[in-house]
Every structure is written in structure tokens, then in C-alpha cells.
Design an enzyme around this catalytic site. Sequence first.
Site, PDB file in Angstrom:
ATOM      1  N   LYS A  98      13.453  49.287  97.710  1.00  0.00           N
ATOM      2  CA  LYS A  98      14.448  50.367  97.810  1.00  0.00           C
ATOM      3  C   LYS A  98      15.056  50.387  99.208  1.00  0.00           C
ATOM      4  O   LYS A  98      16.271  50.467  99.373  1.00  0.00           O
ATOM      5  CB  LYS A  98      13.805  51.726  97.472  1.00  0.00           C
ATOM      6  CG  LYS A  98      13.412  51.833  95.999  1.00  0.00           C
ATOM      7  CD  LYS A  98      12.592  53.079  95.683  1.00  0.00           C
ATOM      8  CE  LYS A  98      12.075  53.006  94.244  1.00  0.00           C
ATOM      9  NZ  LYS A  98      11.265  54.135  93.829  1.00  0.00           N
TER      10      LYS A  98
ATOM     11  N   GLN B 219       7.474  58.498  96.450  1.00  0.00           N
ATOM     12  CA  GLN B 219       7.023  57.468  95.512  1.00  0.00           C
ATOM     13  C   GLN B 219       5.779  57.935  94.757  1.00  0.00           C
ATOM     14  O   GLN B 219       4.820  58.427  95.351  1.00  0.00           O
ATOM     15  CB  GLN B 219       6.745  56.163  96.276  1.00  0.00           C
ATOM     16  CG  GLN B 219       6.435  54.968  95.401  1.00  0.00           C
ATOM     17  CD  GLN B 219       7.618  54.507  94.535  1.00  0.00           C
ATOM     18  OE1 GLN B 219       8.779  54.759  94.849  1.00  0.00           O
ATOM     19  NE2 GLN B 219       7.327  53.844  93.440  1.00  0.00           N
TER      20      GLN B 219
ATOM     21  N   ASP C  55      15.924  60.868  92.573  1.00  0.00           N
ATOM     22  CA  ASP C  55      15.130  60.299  91.484  1.00  0.00           C
ATOM     23  C   ASP C  55      15.397  61.027  90.162  1.00  0.00           C
ATOM     24  O   ASP C  55      15.034  60.538  89.098  1.00  0.00           O
ATOM     25  CB  ASP C  55      13.627  60.469  91.791  1.00  0.00           C
ATOM     26  CG  ASP C  55      12.965  59.177  92.223  1.00  0.00           C
ATOM     27  OD1 ASP C  55      13.478  58.099  91.874  1.00  0.00           O
ATOM     28  OD2 ASP C  55      11.933  59.260  92.919  1.00  0.00           O
TER      29      ASP C  55
HETATM   30  N1  GUN Z   1       6.969  55.223  90.606  1.00  0.00           N
HETATM   31  C1  GUN Z   1       7.374  54.352  89.648  1.00  0.00           C
HETATM   32  N2  GUN Z   1       8.703  54.462  89.461  1.00  0.00           N
HETATM   33  C2  GUN Z   1       9.140  55.410  90.313  1.00  0.00           C
HETATM   34  C3  GUN Z   1      10.424  55.950  90.602  1.00  0.00           C
HETATM   35  O1  GUN Z   1      11.445  55.602  90.001  1.00  0.00           O
HETATM   36  N3  GUN Z   1      10.454  56.919  91.560  1.00  0.00           N
HETATM   37  C4  GUN Z   1       9.353  57.336  92.218  1.00  0.00           C
HETATM   38  N4  GUN Z   1       9.499  58.285  93.129  1.00  0.00           N
HETATM   39  N5  GUN Z   1       8.144  56.856  91.980  1.00  0.00           N
HETATM   40  C5  GUN Z   1       8.053  55.893  91.040  1.00  0.00           C
END
Ligand code: GUN
Length: 293
Positions: free
Chosen positions: A52, A96, A119
Site C-alpha cells: 500500500k 491493518q 477502507d
Molecule cells: N486485512 C486484510 N485486508 C485488509 C484491508 O483491506 N484493510 C485492512 N485495514 N486490513 C486488512
Amino acid sequence: MNILDGRQLAKKIRAELSEEVNKIVAAGGRAPHLAAVLVGEDPASQVYVRNKVRSCEKIGFRSTLIRRPADVGESELLDVVRQLNEDEAVDGFIVQLPLPRHINEERVTLAIRPEKDVDGFHPVNFGRMAQGLPCYLPATPAGILEMMRRHEIQTEGREVVVIGRSNIVGTPIGILLSRKAYPGNATVTICHSRTRGLEDHLRRADIIVAAIGIPEFVKGSMVKEGVVVIDVGINRVEAPGTEKGYRLCGDVDFDSVSPKASLITPVPGGVGQLTVVSLLMNTLKAARREIYV
Ligand code: GUN
């Protein structure tokens, strides 16, 4: 059979986003800024977050990575979230998941201001999505919609079968594809572990969205000729004799399903490629105050 190439599409969208950043900066504005909070050392989470952050850098976004050890207290983590909520230099941020077990994920998610929840995990954004109001869509469903749009996949009146009912994929994509919009206007069935006659549902599907997390679950014998298949699964399976000792595969058995499919997303290189891009698109929207004015 045509393969829906997620890598190529993600590259194209990144180039478009990069152009947008250049325009903003040329006009005297500042680059969109995404912050990511990573707790602990979970290897998969570290890879995702690194992706990311790198993707931000590649297209000229600003990014900040905030790390805390696995034993961070919940109140300290909530303080980090509050600071990011208040930080005017940060347009959007993510925490995350999964978080260590001693931290309540729901409390953390609820503490994120919906305006910065790129998100799309906060119930305010989920509720707005369900009501068809402007919102941040979660990354994977947003990636699926973008793929459908860009490849002009027809959804109106089609039978869509989603397998999996998670809050971040199955349930939202079911809602989105049944809404009065494009992509949408489909007749959606959400199947899950308690569904009876799953194969009968799959066999009448015009479009299948597979998001159950079981490697190569959907076989060629379960689908009809001409089906469109969106495979959301990313599973590691043992592959003795290979360099890594494992290979990645989806929830769909590509070899037996692809000869019958009119369109299919591969794993890797399919819809997964669009998830980070969706997060970046949300961050641009946040920087432009497009959703919450
Ligand atoms: N863990 C797995 N996929 C995601 C996501 O898209 N966002 C976040 N914050 N955690 C994750």
C-alpha cells in the site's frame, strides 16, 4: 475464454491517478496523503501494508506508516487513531487487520472518523453503501465493480451467485450488484457454509463471485457454459518441488472452469491487483472531499 487481466488494468488506473496528482500539484494543491497503522509483525500484514505504501509512492501520493509493537495497549492505539482523525495533513488512513487478540477490532474501527475511513469498514460507510449514498466502498468490492465497468460486463437482470458472506467482500458485493445502478440491477444469491444445493445455485449463475477462502473449490462441473467468473480467493497451497514450496491459487479451479467461462479472473493477477488501487482511489476522493463535503 477471455482472461480479465487485473495487472494491466491496475497499471492503467495507477497511471490515471498519477496524472490526477500531477494536476493537483501543478494547480498549487498538495498530494493526497494516506496513513497506514500496522500493529505487530504478522508477515502477511507487513507485505500488504508495504504494498500500500509503495503504491502511494509510485503514483506521487504521500504516505505515512505508523508502527506499534504487538503488545501495544488498546488505549494507546485508540490515541493513534484520534491523532490521525485530527491531523489535517492526512486525508485518509487505515488500521491493518487483523489486530492482536487483546485489542477489540470493532472499537478501533468505530474510532476512525468515517470521513477518513478509506477502507470503508466503519458502519457509517457500510450503512451509506447499503442505502446507495456517497461512501467509501471497501477495496475488494470496489475493485470488482471497477473491473466490471472497465470491461463493460453486463449485470442487469443477470443471475449473480456470490459464495461467501464476509463483511468486506461477500455481503457488500451482494448489496452493490443488486442496487439500481450500473454495475448492478442483478438478481443476487449469497451462498455460504449453510447453503443447501450450492452446486445447483452455481450451475444457474451467469456471474459467479467466489469469496469463500477454500482453494479451488469451484469446479468446471459446477458452472454453466459462458459464465463470468470473478475469483476473489488468494490461497497458499503446498507445492512440493517448487522454489517456495507453495503456490497461490484462487477459490476457483482455473483449469476445469476456464474452458467453460466467457470471462475469468486469474489468481494471481486478477481482481486482487485492483484492491490496492481501490484504496488509492478512495484516498484521492478523501483528498478532494468528494464523499463528505
Ligand atoms: N486485512 C486484510 N485486508 C485488509 C484491508 O483491506 N484493510 C485492512 N485495514 N486490513 C486488512
